[in-house]
Design an enzyme around this catalytic site. Sequence first.
Site, short mmCIF file in Angstrom:
data_model
loop_
_atom_site.label_atom_id
_atom_site.label_comp_id
_atom_site.label_asym_id
_atom_site.label_seq_id
_atom_site.Cartn_x
_atom_site.Cartn_y
_atom_site.Cartn_z
N ARG A 130 0.84 -1.19 0.00
CA ARG A 130 0.00 0.00 0.00
C ARG A 130 0.88 1.25 0.00
NH1 ARG A 130 -1.84 0.78 4.31
NH2 ARG A 130 -1.21 -1.06 5.47
N TYR A 138 -1.29 -3.51 -6.85
CA TYR A 138 -1.15 -4.22 -5.58
C TYR A 138 -2.47 -4.24 -4.79
CZ TYR A 138 -0.28 -5.15 -0.73
OH TYR A 138 -0.39 -5.68 0.52
N LYS A 179 -9.68 -2.42 1.48
CA LYS A 179 -9.43 -1.30 2.38
C LYS A 179 -10.20 -0.04 1.96
CE LYS A 179 -7.03 -3.63 5.22
NZ LYS A 179 -5.81 -4.29 4.95
N HIS A 229 -10.55 -2.62 11.31
CA HIS A 229 -9.47 -3.47 10.79
C HIS A 229 -9.25 -4.61 11.80
CE1 HIS A 229 -5.00 -3.49 9.21
NE2 HIS A 229 -5.74 -4.37 8.57
N SER A 270 -1.35 -3.65 10.13
CA SER A 270 -0.98 -4.53 9.03
C SER A 270 0.30 -5.30 9.36
CB SER A 270 -0.76 -3.70 7.77
OG SER A 270 -1.94 -2.97 7.48
N CYS A 299 0.77 -7.51 11.65
CA CYS A 299 1.01 -7.65 13.09
C CYS A 299 0.23 -8.79 13.72
CB CYS A 299 0.72 -6.33 13.81
SG CYS A 299 1.91 -5.06 13.39
N ASP A 338 -9.32 -9.87 8.65
CA ASP A 338 -8.82 -8.52 8.36
C ASP A 338 -9.83 -7.41 8.63
OD1 ASP A 338 -6.41 -7.15 7.37
OD2 ASP A 338 -7.64 -6.52 5.68
N ARG A 389 2.19 -12.12 -0.65
CA ARG A 389 0.85 -12.50 -0.16
C ARG A 389 0.29 -13.73 -0.85
NH1 ARG A 389 -1.64 -8.89 3.91
NH2 ARG A 389 0.01 -7.38 4.19
#
Length: 607
Positions: free
Chosen positions: A79, A221, A230, A250, A272, A274, A297, A389
């Site tokens: 991002r 991406y 998002k 989130h 993100s 974590c 998420d 990812r």
Amino acid sequence: MTATDAPATTGTSHAKLQAWVDEVAALTTPDRIEWVTGSDEEWTALTNKLVEAGTFVRLDENKKPNSFYAASDPSDVARVEDRTYICSVDEKDCGPTNNWMDPEKMKDLMRGLYKGCMKGRTMYVIPFVMGHLEAEKPMFGVEITDSEYVVASMRVMARVGDKVKARIEELGDDAKYVPALHSVGAPLEDGQADVKWPCNPEKYIVQFPEERTIWSFGSGYGGNALLGKKCYSLRIASVMARDDGWLAEHMLILKLISPEQQVYYVAAAFPSACGKTNLAMLKPTIPGWKVETLGDDIAWMRFGKDGRLYAVNPEFGFFGVAPGTNEHTNPNAMSTINKGNSVFTNVALTDDGDIWWEGLENTPAHATSWKGEDWTPDSKELSSHPNSRYCTPIEQCDILADEYNDPNGVPISAILFGGRRKTTVPLVTEARDWLHGTFMGATLSSETTAAATGAVGVVRRDPMAMLPFIGYNAGDYFNHWVNLGKDADATKLPKIFYVNWFRRDDEGGFLWPGFGENSRVLKWVIERIEGKAAAIETPIGHVPTPESLDTDGLDMSDADLEQALSVDAEEWKAEIPQIEEWFAKFGDNLPTQLQVELDGLKARLGL
Ligand code: GTP
Ligand code: SPV
Ligand code: MN
């Protein structure tokens, strides 16, 4: 070919939607327009096209059926927070934590970029719904994109296609949908060969909160391009949630089943990279406890008629961090991706048609790195980008809870906030009440990760793990949290906790083993809710006594455990100026209640 003679393969009877599609086509001048149906044939055609273009490599059918490897342009891996804008009409509504530009100015600028930007490409129209099509008010979106990679990924991450389109048409003018425009920004001149990963060095990820629209340009991406994720489900939805009295967060959602077969639902917000995906699919190490997953998420949470807070996961897939995922850390993610139907981006490709990344078992003797270079275990460079990812269907997850399919969601008993802190923040702290929990969330701090471009490992405030995702003034967002608590029945509100799996010992190693062992913390959380576990009252909240945490079979020294749980007043005193500086950003928009919480903390620390 001009837009007017660009043949549409299908269209829609929804006049307003058709008009928008026509308008975008006139501006971007694609060679073709295709409406995404969601059929299997379409998946086959798309993935074949991507393989032909070199964007996808088909993986070995026996290892990862119907799955693909992709490597992005090295400049398009995460991002781009500095290129992300909240273009509210009034700058004040964007707040001090977001980038702002006047919406009309931004549109003029971006129309310039979009002009002719789909030349030589196919423009795909993706009708999608975040959450359930059967929801009382389905949360529709329509993404227009010129990227086959985005279409394939959106099919995994969201419910898309004909059924959604039919419902939008059925509802007619009553159908509310978020128009989301995406282009990689790489038009092709006649006869010009395409590259594997088209993108543009100039990137804009723009939300128009009042209009509830999204314009994205230049990146392929995930978070920049899969606009249901998002951009819609957090930035736009947080604005909707503010207006309608709910929360778009989130957060992962998990179901915890005790040895006595009691069921609890827990939501957790970590920044993100974590640990949300890992906690969501946790395999408990303590006997008798079971975890099932609902989401990894995003959580949309609304109050039910019974006064409890209910959460749904609006997504349809996992877009998970690959490195570090393995049979030990996340066996449930491994079995989900091993079923196939997945896309792997920026990992390594093995010589036998499988994928590999740092931390995965069975290190290959040779592979092709995400940069397309030869890689061996002796290589100095990583085989996979730290933000590589996997994109995989949620329904393939063995421990997906049945309740995932309930449009009304699940009642949340506990909310965890957490971050990545080497020091200061103990393993787990219980808030005294909702307001104190809101303070913990509002002051949450974490070291930056590779999920966004920029420096890694820098401590920053990341309120509710939403810093890059709040679609309005963060001060107003805090106020929204405060107000929800004020209006609710306090006995029915989730209890709030603050966790840190990432505290380090003097040698720099993690104090706490994490992953499956985090079940011990979940157990303590539940026992606190049930009034069964002991805690010590400290200036920052309630932390476990070493005896109250189940450590049976835990391979950890008493000294390490003590350090993981410790509250060091000096460290917290050093934290205060940072919190003050953070709060000062919000001026009058900071709820007075949070200032009172800070004053209380200072007083308890003897400041
Ligand atoms: P986003 O998808 O970016 O929102 O990330 P996420 O919050 O879902 O993070 P994820 O679960 O993918 O974890 C990110 C990284 O943290 C991975 O490299 C994990 O291996 C690591 N991690 C997750 N849980 C733990 C834990 O309990 N302890 C330690 N030490 N590392 C963890
Ligand atoms: C995150 O960065 O928080 C993610 C990945 O979950 S992305 O979809 O890129 O936002
Ligand atoms: Mn995330």
